[in-house]
Scaffold this motif. Structure first.
Motif, PDB file in Angstrom:
ATOM      1  N   GLN A 356     -82.963 -49.084 -69.661  1.00 37.09           N
ATOM      2  CA  GLN A 356     -82.714 -48.742 -71.054  1.00 37.09           C
ATOM      3  C   GLN A 356     -83.811 -49.268 -71.977  1.00 37.09           C
ATOM      4  OE1 GLN A 356     -80.218 -46.705 -71.919  1.00 37.09           O
ATOM      5  NE2 GLN A 356     -79.815 -46.566 -69.714  1.00 37.09           N
ATOM      6  N   LYS A 360     -85.826 -46.867 -74.606  1.00 33.47           N
ATOM      7  CA  LYS A 360     -85.820 -47.086 -76.051  1.00 33.47           C
ATOM      8  C   LYS A 360     -87.224 -47.334 -76.585  1.00 33.47           C
ATOM      9  CE  LYS A 360     -81.164 -48.686 -77.115  1.00 33.47           C
ATOM     10  NZ  LYS A 360     -80.363 -49.729 -77.791  1.00 33.47           N
ATOM     11  N   GLU A 364     -89.446 -46.285 -79.942  1.00 31.97           N
ATOM     12  CA  GLU A 364     -89.741 -47.315 -80.940  1.00 31.97           C
ATOM     13  C   GLU A 364     -91.234 -47.526 -81.134  1.00 31.97           C
ATOM     14  OE1 GLU A 364     -85.679 -50.002 -80.347  1.00 31.97           O
ATOM     15  OE2 GLU A 364     -87.507 -50.509 -79.243  1.00 31.97           O
ATOM     16  N   VAL A 370     -84.085 -45.812 -83.119  1.00 30.67           N
ATOM     17  CA  VAL A 370     -83.381 -45.124 -82.047  1.00 30.67           C
ATOM     18  C   VAL A 370     -81.942 -45.623 -81.956  1.00 30.67           C
ATOM     19  CG1 VAL A 370     -84.186 -46.769 -80.306  1.00 30.67           C
ATOM     20  CG2 VAL A 370     -83.465 -44.486 -79.598  1.00 30.67           C
ATOM     21  N   ASN A 371     -81.046 -44.682 -81.666  1.00 30.35           N
ATOM     22  CA  ASN A 371     -79.628 -45.001 -81.542  1.00 30.35           C
ATOM     23  C   ASN A 371     -79.093 -44.293 -80.300  1.00 30.35           C
ATOM     24  OD1 ASN A 371     -76.954 -45.767 -82.128  1.00 30.35           O
ATOM     25  ND2 ASN A 371     -76.601 -43.826 -83.186  1.00 30.35           N
ATOM     26  N   GLN A 372     -78.432 -45.054 -79.429  1.00 26.46           N
ATOM     27  CA  GLN A 372     -77.856 -44.463 -78.213  1.00 26.46           C
ATOM     28  C   GLN A 372     -76.501 -43.850 -78.565  1.00 26.46           C
ATOM     29  OE1 GLN A 372     -76.314 -46.956 -74.908  1.00 26.46           O
ATOM     30  NE2 GLN A 372     -77.901 -45.981 -73.678  1.00 26.46           N
ATOM     31  N   TYR A 434     -80.075 -40.114 -76.757  1.00 24.02           N
ATOM     32  CA  TYR A 434     -80.627 -40.928 -77.832  1.00 24.02           C
ATOM     33  C   TYR A 434     -80.899 -40.069 -79.063  1.00 24.02           C
ATOM     34  CZ  TYR A 434     -81.515 -44.560 -74.342  1.00 24.02           C
ATOM     35  OH  TYR A 434     -81.380 -45.524 -73.365  1.00 24.02           O
ATOM     36  N   CYS A 436     -82.957 -40.261 -82.693  1.00 24.24           N
ATOM     37  CA  CYS A 436     -83.997 -41.076 -83.312  1.00 24.24           C
ATOM     38  C   CYS A 436     -84.519 -40.418 -84.584  1.00 24.24           C
ATOM     39  CB  CYS A 436     -85.137 -41.331 -82.333  1.00 24.24           C
ATOM     40  SG  CYS A 436     -85.799 -39.845 -81.562  1.00 24.24           S
TER      41      CYS A 436
END
Length: 1147
Positions: A356, A360, A364, A370-372, A434, A436
């Motif tokens: 992970q 990510k 970034e 970023v958001n899962q 994800y 983003c």
């Protein structure tokens, strides 16, 4: 074969079901058909067909048309059986059949008929029980995908989709992806422009349109067959089973909302200037990339195997993420940044095999938050070889993440997973969705816009991920600003030694906007550092006694701090050679004032204690005291000054807001308090006394050469960010009242400073309306090569650069060994500074400290000569003559060294500045032999070498060989001075180096205060030095040779005598045709006239044409002026025009 019923349209007949060759048909009640037309009068009649099958005519049956075995599309197939027979032949045949069907769907006149045909095709497969094996038998498959439990706008819960073997089929990856999309609120796609990458058969694009009513969805896939199948699926769902369009609540159809195109990722949107608000992509990971996978021509007629691998994007993408199988997603993200709107959102599906953290970081480091959204586990496909990941783990500390089965919760590495799988176990991996969004959208887009234009190789060094948001707020805007400069400008512009006009304007604007101090750029001088500003001020005045805040003395010469002389009659043995004595003092105002009253210093340099800094009382007390005593006052506000939109209150600036700065006082401020580069410094000095301001600003040119342009850019960007959102001139200028108090007599500039300031040819001050052409600057303004721009940007874009990556000493050693045949042993020391001139000046101070004689040949660089005079060195000129091209000879050198005390000899070579001639190895050997004989210390200045363009008969230097044969006085030694960026057109960058041995060291380190090149500059230098080994600058040499030829022809045609140059960027010439002639000119209502000679030719040409050259006082050669070659193309052409124009004016 069809049996037609008379007077009955096909659209009036509806098929309901099939049972044992009996086909039930119903005629609508609204039909005008009469049952008497048929063989019986029954409500439900049967009639014979050729195969003796029965057809029953019924009314009000709710399902569509015709017998499946007999259904046809006009001009295509006589029956479904014929259609299926073609499909069964091969995948290519099946694709050809559906492509023909798509053509009918695209035609409004045959669209209904084609859609109805497809309905029967699906039902026939269901009835015949062929659905499950359809893909193997007929090379296509039709399936229903259920979207959700709630109904969509079309009041249905499923999509009808077909696939073929050569494209991706909906499976766990895409289903998980859609689940992640579902976790967004309904407004995420509403009325948005969306693109789906790798759309496959188009089901997700259609589902988005069905559920969320976007403005437009572009389904994109590199596989041309996938695009065709997606269009078929769009028609299947946009039309009902009767072939009629289905409208949603906005009276739109799926055909209004969805389009499919062949596209390598986002190339279609980029090429058609489509700005997107949402980008979604369920993109494959390539565990074992094949560099040749994309080498074939992509057409829809390619083999199924190739097209399937194409859908998997099996090629390397050229990103660091390739090693984790994420290269394609990395490219998709970067292309997405280019076409997405600033507030747009990108959503991607990613397998969790790399871990992970790696997934990510992919987002970034490219400046995305970023958001899962969603994560699940899926079984690793049995046909996927993960041995490539095992190989990566062998040579890398990174560990991939797999799980044992779907219920395992502890990750295992690729090697363990491979072994477990080989033993028959099932392994799984995480699958995540994800979302983003760009954190600084406009700036990040600008950065990537720069990178895509020939700088893709350095994108792997880019890192825009920051734990501290304040760091991101500072660094990302600067990288965007730097990217803009490098992209839009072919070269770095000329900036005056006083500092960039833009930077000084920004400082003045910040002072005016945030502190209400109404100053202008003409009150602000830029210095490399606070320490430099303080030392320059002290050297400018050379006070007998100065009191300096103890916190500000760390970089001052130790001789100043160890002298015991505080009175004029002091013992010369205990005084510093330049007569300056510095007393350290606390910065607390009452203690400082008491010392000032007792010692009566001529200069005071101090800060304000933190507890006294908020109000102006302490500053006003210091002003009154120094005015009464007659002391110059320099107040340091560095510790209080904040680059912030809410800066703290500073008492000194409160005073300046209401009262002009007294003539005896100046403000010093060092800028070091940035969030990103804690060692990147620049300073400014504020003075409202014109004479003092001019002296301070010129001291930078004399002693340091300039302030690093990149530092000015960095802090200029910070000031600009703080000013960009403020409304200009919102408040009227503050009316300030000057104090009329009388002051005691103040110390003036030192005698040597006055002499240089009045007589040396320093930079010409430009006005806002002037457009000068500079042929008087030792810089290269040729177009900056792509490699140089890449190195500059990479140096700032990277994070956590190691010291070894910035260590340029090994590269410099190799450079001087290759270029000059000069080797160094372990006792040699390498010292670096922003500019070679600063290093030269430290050597001059060593000479002064030894009470030596600095021997400089006539025809040497005027800036160096002026600096030595400013420092009050004991200078002896070594005469040169035109017969030798003003090169130094043995006899001339011997004649001077015979009488010189402790001689220090300065030699510019191999390229002599400013003449452009070259010293041969034999000539240099002879000169060194003379120096050894008299025990001279030799400064060989290579700063202007490395751009030779006429090497005929010149075989280079071998200093090792020359020095090995010398035996002389024990005081004889050689140091090598040089500059790294003179050898490539880098314009705004500079870095000087000095190679000295132990004999120089002790004296040299007594003079601290050098401004060391920042780590970013050293990183750039190292990259470019390595590059220089691959590229010897042949093209640059050819360009300069052509420039010299054109300049020489122009000068000679206008009556100048030109000395033939062989290298460097400057040429000297004598204005023989003009000497003694009278000259008159009238500009802007003022007249100017002179009788031309070598002392006024420079000013005359400037007034007449705007061309800046160096006169005889700069070259040191009576009658000869200096012209530089390395201008930007347009400026060089203008310069030649100015020379011709001047000739015409004089005539």
């Amino acid at each position: 074969m069809w049996t037609f019923l008379p007077n009955i349209s096909l659209l009036q007949i509806y098929f309901i079901s099939v049972h044992r060759h009996t086909f039930y048909i119903k005629i609508p009640r609204t039909s005008s058909i009469a049952l008497s037309q048929f063989p019986t009068v029954s409500q439900s009649l049967s009639f014979s067909l050729p195969q003796k099958k029965n057809t029953r005519i019924l009314r009000n049956t709710p399902h569509p048309i015709r017998s499946p075995s007999m259904a046809a599309v006009k001009g295509l197939y006589g029956s479904l059986d014929e259609f299926l027979r073609q499909c069964s032949q091969s995948g290519d045949s099946a694709y050809s059949a559906f492509r023909s069907l798509l053509e009918r769907l695209e035609n409004p006149e045959t669209r209904t008929e084609a859609r109805v045909f497809f309905t029967h095709l699906q039902k026939k497969l269901e009835t015949d029980g062929a659905s499950e094996h359809c893909l193997d038998t007929y090379h296509f498959q039709i399936q229903d995908i259920y979207l959700e439990r709630n109904e969509g706008y079309q009041k249905k819960k499923k999509l009808t989709m077909m696939v073929i073997p050569s494209i991706f089929m909906p499976e766990d990856w895409s289903f998980t992806f859609y689940e992640g999309l579902n976790r967004h609120p309904d407004s995420i796609f509403k009325d948005r422009t969306v693109a789906e990458l790798g759309c496959g058969n188009g089901w997700i694009s259609i589902a988005i349109a069905e559920k969320w009513s976007p403005l437009k969805v572009y389904g994109l896939d590199i596989n041309p067959r996938a695009v065709k199948i997606s269009w078929i699926n769009l028609y299947l769902n946009a039309l009902d089973e009767d072939g009629q369009l289905v409208y949603d609540h906005e009276k739109k159809t799926l055909l209004d909302r969805v389009e499919f195109y062949e596209s390598d990722l986002l190339s279609y949107c980029r090429d058609n200037n489509i700005e997107l608000e949402r980008i979604v992509g369920c993109i494959p990971q390539i565990l074992n990339p094949n560099p040749d996978a994309m080498s074939k021509l992509i057409t829809e007629n390619a083999s199924e195997e190739f097209l399937h691998s194409l859908s998997n994007y099996c090629a390397l993408q050229g990103f660091v993420e390739d090693q984790f199988g994420l290269g394609l997603i990395a490219r998709a993200v970067e292309e997405g940044i280019d076409v997405i709107k600033p507030m747009g959102i990108m959503i991607f599906n990613m397998g969790g095999r790399p871990g992970q953290g790696v997934c990510k970081r992919l987002f970034e480091r490219r400046g995305l938050r970023v958001n899962q959204l969603w994560q699940t586990k899926i079984l690793q496909a049995s046909d996927t070889d993960i041995s490539a990941l095992v190989e990566i783990e062998k040579n890398n500390p990174h560990r991939f993440e797999f799980f044992m089965g779907l219920v395992g919760d502890q990750p295992i590495c690729a090697r363990t997973a491979w072994a477990f799988g080989k033993a028959g176990g099932r392994i799984s991996h995480a699958l995540s969705v994800y979302s983003c969004q760009l954190r600084h959208p406009n700036q990040v887009k600008k950065i990537f816009d720069f990178l895509k234009n020939g700088f893709q190789d350095i994108s792997n060094s880019l890192d825009l991920s920051f734990l501290d948001e304040s760091v991101a707020d500072e660094k990302i805007p600067f990288l965007a600003y730097l990217a803009g400069i490098l992209k839009d400008s072919s070269r770095f512009p000329y900036e005056p030694p006083t500092g960039s006009k833009r930077f000084r304007d920004l400082i003045a604007g910040f002072m005016k906007t945030y502190h209400h101090v109404p100053i202008s750029a003409d009150n602000v001088a830029i210095f490399p550092s606070r320490a430099t500003a303080i030392e320059n001020a002290l050297r400018l005045f050379s006070p007998r006694l100065a009191i300096v805040d103890e916190h500000l003395t760390r970089h001052l010469p130790k001789q100043w701090l160890t002298s015991l002389v505080i009175e004029q009659k002091g013992d010369a043995k205990t005084s510093s050679k330049d007569g300056i004595t510095v007393i350290e003092a606390p910065c607390q105002s009452d203690l400082m004032i008491e010392l000032i009253k007792k010692l009566r210093p001529q200069v005071v340099v101090t800060g304000i204690a933190q507890f006294e800094a908020v109000t102006s009382s302490a500053f006003e007390h210091l002003l009154r005291t120094t005015r009464e005593i007659g002391s110059r006052l320099f107040i340091d506000i560095s510790d209080q000054f904040e680059l912030s939109s809410l800066p703290s209150s500073i008492g000194v600036l409160k005073y300046l807001a209401r009262t002009p700065l007294p003539s005896h006082a100046a403000i010093i401020c060092g800028l070091l308090r940035n969030q990103v580069y804690t060692d990147l410094e620049v300073a400014f000095v504020i003075s409202e006394e014109q004479t003092i301001f001019d002296g301070l600003s010129k001291s930078v040119e004399i002693l340091q050469g300039n302030t690093a342009l990149i530092s000015q850019y960095y802090y200029g960007c910070l000031f600009n960010e703080l000013l960009s959102f403020k409304l200009p001139d919102r408040h009227p200028p503050t009316e300030r009242e000057a104090e009329n108090a009388k002051s005691s007599e103040m110390i003036g500039f030192s005698t040597s400073a006055i002499s240089v300031l009045n007589n040396a040819e320093l930079a010409i001050k430009e006005t806002d309306t002037s457009s000068l052409i500079h042929m008087d600057v030792d810089q290269i303004f040729l177009p900056t090569p792509t490699a140089v721009k890449a190195a500059i940007f990479e140096s700032f874009a990277r994070q956590n650069v190691t010291e070894s990556e910035c260590d340029i000493t090994p590269s410099v050693k190799q450079l001087i060994k290759t270029a000059y045949g000069f080797s160094v042993d372990h006792t040699a020391e390498f010292i670096y500074a922003d500019f070679p001139l600063a290093l030269f000046n430290k050597l001059v101070l060593c000479c002064i400290e030894e009470q030596g004689t600095l021997c400089i040949p006539t025809g040497s660089n005027g800036n160096y000569t002026a600096a030595a005079r400013f420092l009050n060195a004991n200078i002896v000129s070594i005469p040169t003559c035109p017969e030798t091209g003003f090169k130094l000879t043995e006899n001339q050198l011997s004649g001077v060294l015979e009488t010189a005390t402790k001689p220090w000899v300065y030699i510019s070579g191999p390229t002599i500045n400013p003449t452009g001639l070259l010293y041969s190895n034999e000539e240099m050997k002879s000169l060194l032999k003379i120096c050894a004989k008299y025990g001279a210390r030799v400064i060989i200045d290579t700063s202007f070498s490395g751009v030779e363009f006429n090497l005929k008969g010149w075989e280079g230097w071998n200093l090792d060989g020359s020095l090995a044969e010398l035996k002389g006085n024990s005081s004889f030694c050689v140091c090598l001075l040089g500059g790294l960026f003179f050898k490539m057109p880098t314009g705004g960058l500079a870095c000087g180096f000095l190679v000295i041995n132990q004999r120089f060291l002790d004296a040299f380190y007594g003079f601290s205060g050098l401004n060391k090149p920042h780590s970013t500059i050293r990183y750039t230098a190292k990259k470019l030095l390595d590059l220089r080994e691959q590229n010897d600058g042949v093209q640059q040499g050819k360009l300069l040779a052509n420039r010299f030829k054109r300049l020489k022809e122009t000068l000679e045609s206008c009556g100048w005598e030109v000395i033939e140059a062989h290298g460097g960027v400057s040429v000297i010439a004598k204005p023989s045709a003009y000497l003694g002639k009278s000259f008159k000119i009238e500009t802007n209502g003022s007249k100017w006239e002179a009788k031309l000679n070598d002392t006024n030719i420079r000013e005359t040409m400037l007034r007449a044409t705007g061309l800046c050259i160096n006169g005889a006082s700069w070259t040191g050669i009576p009658g000869y002026c200096r012209f530089t070659l390395a201008l930007e193309d347009a400026d060089f052409d203008r310069a030649l025009d100015c020379i011709v124009k001047f000739n015409q004016i004089v005539k």
